[in-house]
Scaffold this motif. Structure first.
Motif, short mmCIF file in Angstrom:
data_model
loop_
_atom_site.label_atom_id
_atom_site.label_comp_id
_atom_site.label_asym_id
_atom_site.label_seq_id
_atom_site.Cartn_x
_atom_site.Cartn_y
_atom_site.Cartn_z
N ASP A 146 0.57 5.65 15.05
CA ASP A 146 1.74 5.84 14.51
C ASP A 146 1.22 6.39 13.28
OD1 ASP A 146 4.52 5.63 14.11
OD2 ASP A 146 4.49 3.40 14.26
N VAL A 147 0.25 5.82 12.30
CA VAL A 147 -0.12 6.15 11.15
C VAL A 147 -1.67 6.15 10.85
CG1 VAL A 147 0.13 5.83 8.53
CG2 VAL A 147 1.96 5.68 10.06
N GLN A 148 -2.27 7.30 10.70
CA GLN A 148 -3.67 7.25 10.23
C GLN A 148 -4.05 6.97 8.92
OE1 GLN A 148 -6.32 7.63 12.34
NE2 GLN A 148 -5.16 7.95 14.27
N THR A 149 -5.29 6.31 8.79
CA THR A 149 -5.70 6.14 7.26
C THR A 149 -6.02 7.25 6.76
OG1 THR A 149 -6.75 3.96 8.11
CG2 THR A 149 -7.52 4.96 5.91
N GLY A 150 -5.42 7.30 5.23
CA GLY A 150 -5.46 8.38 4.75
C GLY A 150 -4.30 9.63 4.81
N GLU A 151 -3.37 9.21 5.91
CA GLU A 151 -2.47 10.26 6.21
C GLU A 151 -1.40 10.02 5.03
OE1 GLU A 151 0.87 10.73 9.64
OE2 GLU A 151 -0.83 9.38 9.92
N LEU A 152 -0.73 11.50 4.92
CA LEU A 152 0.32 11.57 4.06
C LEU A 152 1.63 11.00 4.90
CD1 LEU A 152 2.19 12.51 1.38
CD2 LEU A 152 2.07 14.84 2.44
N VAL A 153 2.13 9.88 4.36
CA VAL A 153 3.18 9.22 5.12
C VAL A 153 4.58 9.81 4.60
CG1 VAL A 153 4.55 7.08 5.90
CG2 VAL A 153 2.10 7.16 5.44
N MET A 154 4.57 10.10 3.55
CA MET A 154 5.98 10.57 3.10
C MET A 154 5.66 11.32 1.73
SD MET A 154 9.07 7.96 3.40
CE MET A 154 8.41 6.96 4.26
N ALA A 155 6.31 12.50 1.46
CA ALA A 155 6.14 13.42 0.26
C ALA A 155 7.11 12.69 -0.81
CB ALA A 155 6.10 14.72 0.67
N ALA A 156 6.90 13.26 -2.12
CA ALA A 156 7.56 12.99 -3.04
C ALA A 156 8.99 13.94 -2.85
CB ALA A 156 6.99 13.53 -4.42
N GLY A 157 9.97 13.41 -3.11
CA GLY A 157 11.13 14.22 -3.02
C GLY A 157 12.16 14.11 -1.82
N GLN A 158 11.68 12.97 -0.94
CA GLN A 158 12.27 12.54 0.28
C GLN A 158 13.15 11.35 0.00
OE1 GLN A 158 10.05 12.39 3.85
NE2 GLN A 158 11.48 10.76 4.74
N ARG A 159 14.46 11.29 0.06
CA ARG A 159 15.43 10.31 0.19
C ARG A 159 15.19 9.27 1.17
NH1 ARG A 159 19.94 10.32 -2.78
NH2 ARG A 159 20.23 12.73 -2.62
N LEU A 160 15.14 8.07 0.66
CA LEU A 160 14.64 6.84 1.66
C LEU A 160 15.54 6.44 2.23
CD1 LEU A 160 12.28 5.16 -0.99
CD2 LEU A 160 11.51 6.35 0.90
N ARG A 161 15.38 6.48 3.71
CA ARG A 161 16.24 6.03 4.85
C ARG A 161 15.86 4.75 5.32
NH1 ARG A 161 15.15 11.19 8.33
NH2 ARG A 161 13.25 10.40 7.76
N PRO A 162 16.49 4.22 6.07
CA PRO A 162 16.16 2.71 6.67
C PRO A 162 14.99 2.89 7.55
CG PRO A 162 18.44 2.88 7.19
CD PRO A 162 18.04 4.20 6.45
N GLN A 163 14.81 4.19 8.15
CA GLN A 163 13.31 4.17 9.13
C GLN A 163 12.15 4.47 8.01
OE1 GLN A 163 16.28 5.98 9.26
NE2 GLN A 163 15.94 8.16 9.91
N ASP A 164 12.45 4.92 6.93
CA ASP A 164 11.43 5.41 5.87
C ASP A 164 10.84 4.02 5.16
OD1 ASP A 164 11.67 8.09 6.28
OD2 ASP A 164 13.41 8.22 4.85
N LEU A 165 11.84 2.96 4.96
CA LEU A 165 11.43 1.78 4.47
C LEU A 165 10.65 1.08 5.47
CD1 LEU A 165 14.75 0.58 2.74
CD2 LEU A 165 12.81 1.85 1.81
#
Length: 410
Positions: A146-165
């Motif tokens: 799903d997510v790797q250590t050191g991975e960019l999960v979300m960039a600045a400028g993204q509106r937070l949705r339920p799945q993002d939280l």
């Protein structure tokens, strides 16, 4: 008053993108309070998700090669070596010819590389009959898939949705840096404008529709709204109230008073609120040419047309992107258009951008856009519409069946 510095739609959007940015500093909020807000910083994961390999089905952890060739008529035979418990470490090493019972979400033991579903096996004492072969990685999620250590999960400028939280919670984030909701103040102008809750209208009076519609549209964009009321066509009163609201807000919207007329003070008020002043005075668009955009310090001020339908179209075209700029939203996240076919020929005059309201309907596998015609001042045409279609300034119209981009209303 005459129009000066008239710009195209594209030029106006470029002014907005170039001139404005969030005017307030980011704040740190608990994750549960950040829904709908915009990230102010990149989020880098300090861990992998999931942090262990796990099964996605109820079944048996196996080595895939031990199941090759298995079928209903010729099953593979494996020795059952215990059961993996939920929430506990898989302590036993799986060796050749062995299987371990595992629930959905259970940890994959060392030595296993796949899971065979419980529907495809039969227990006979300590012996497992496997009736279907599996491939390496089947029915399991590996650590870090799903997510790797050191991975960019979300960039600045993204509106937070339920799945993002959800993904932020998965990597252990309990708080996040976000931009505050921008504050939008709305002030209506005109001697003929009266509060919308007035029941008995005198001849010539018009209820203030724009404060309601534009305020709701701003809230739909994620803004907080200050309803500034109504001022009459008097420069001193207009300027005084506009200045008061300007101090409280990140964006000041002035409704009405932006068309050509001797008693229209919008441009003078906007110019008087501070430098650099008016940036756009008129846009080559129908409807909505009398649109004004100014900047005082770092804050934007926008003069919207008085006609409710024109004001809402201008809001969707320019004010919504402007609010997004104040929220820190990346431009790549702003496109709200879908492709559809236009249902009839629509002529247009070369030299200005026309925006036609449309209602969407599904025909087979395609969307079709049905024009909703009516005078620009009719709010009911927007009620019947799902979005609008641009006829570019260099085109004489669009032909029936032509693909168009429909800008969806909120």
């Amino acid at each position: 008053m005459k129009f000066f510095n008239v710009k195209t739609v594209a030029e106006t959007l470029e002014v907005i993108a170039r001139q404005f940015a969030p005017v307030r500093q980011p704040v740190t909020l608990p994750l549960g309070e950040a829904l709908g807000l915009v990230l102010a910083e990149d989020v880098i994961s300090a861990e992998q998700v999931p942090h262990f390999s796990r099964s996605t089905v109820d079944g048996y952890a196996v080595r895939a090669k031990d199941t090759y060739g298995a079928s209903d008529s010729l099953p593979a035979f494996l020795d059952i070596q215990g059961k993996i418990e939920m929430g506990k470490i898989a302590g036993l090493l799986l060796r050749e010819g062995q299987a371990q019972a595992i629930p959905t979400g259970g940890m994959i033991p060392d030595g296993a590389d796949s899971v065979v579903m419980i529907e495809h096996v039969e227990e006979v004492g300590d012996l497992l009959n496997v009736f279907r072969q599996v491939s390496p990685g089947e029915n399991m999620i590996r650590a870090g898939d799903d997510v790797q250590t050191g991975e960019l999960v979300m960039a600045a400028g993204q509106r937070l949705r339920p799945q993002d939280l959800g993904v932020l919670a998965a990597i252990g984030k309990t708080s996040v840096s976000v931009y505050p909701r921008p504050i939008v103040a709305i002030l209506s102008t005109g001697d003929e404008i009266v509060p919308s809750d007035k029941q008995e209208l005198a001849p010539g009076e018009i209820r203030d529709i724009n404060s309601m519609t534009i305020g709701a549209a701003a809230r739909a964009c994620g803004a907080e709204v200050i309803e500034g009321g109504i001022v009459q066509d008097d420069f001193d009163a207009f300027f005084s109230r506009a200045q008061e609201l300007f101090q409280q807000a990140d964006l000041l919207l002035l409704s009405g008073g932006s068309s050509v007329g001797t008693r229209d003070y919008t441009e003078r008020v906007m110019q008087s609120l501070g430098d650099p002043g008016v940036l756009v005075h008129g846009v080559s668009i129908k409807p909505g040419k009398p649109t004004i955009l100014a900047k005082a310090g770092e804050k934007p001020i926008m003069g919207l047309p008085g006609h409710p339908a024109s004001a809402l179209i201008i809001f969707h075209l320019f004010t919504a992107p402007l609010i997004a700029q104040l929220e820190g939203v990346l431009p790549s996240h702003l496109d709200k258009r879908i492709m559809a076919r236009i249902s009839r020929n629509i002529p247009s005059a070369v030299g200005r951008s026309d925006y036609v309201r449309v209602k969407l309907e599904k025909r087979g596998e395609e969307w079709w856009a049905q024009p909703v015609f009516g005078k620009s001042g009719l709010i009911s045409t927007l009620v019947k519409s799902d979005g609008m279609v641009e006829i570019a300034a260099n085109k004489e119209g669009i032909m029936e069946g032509e693909f168009v981009r429909v800008h969806l209303f909120h």
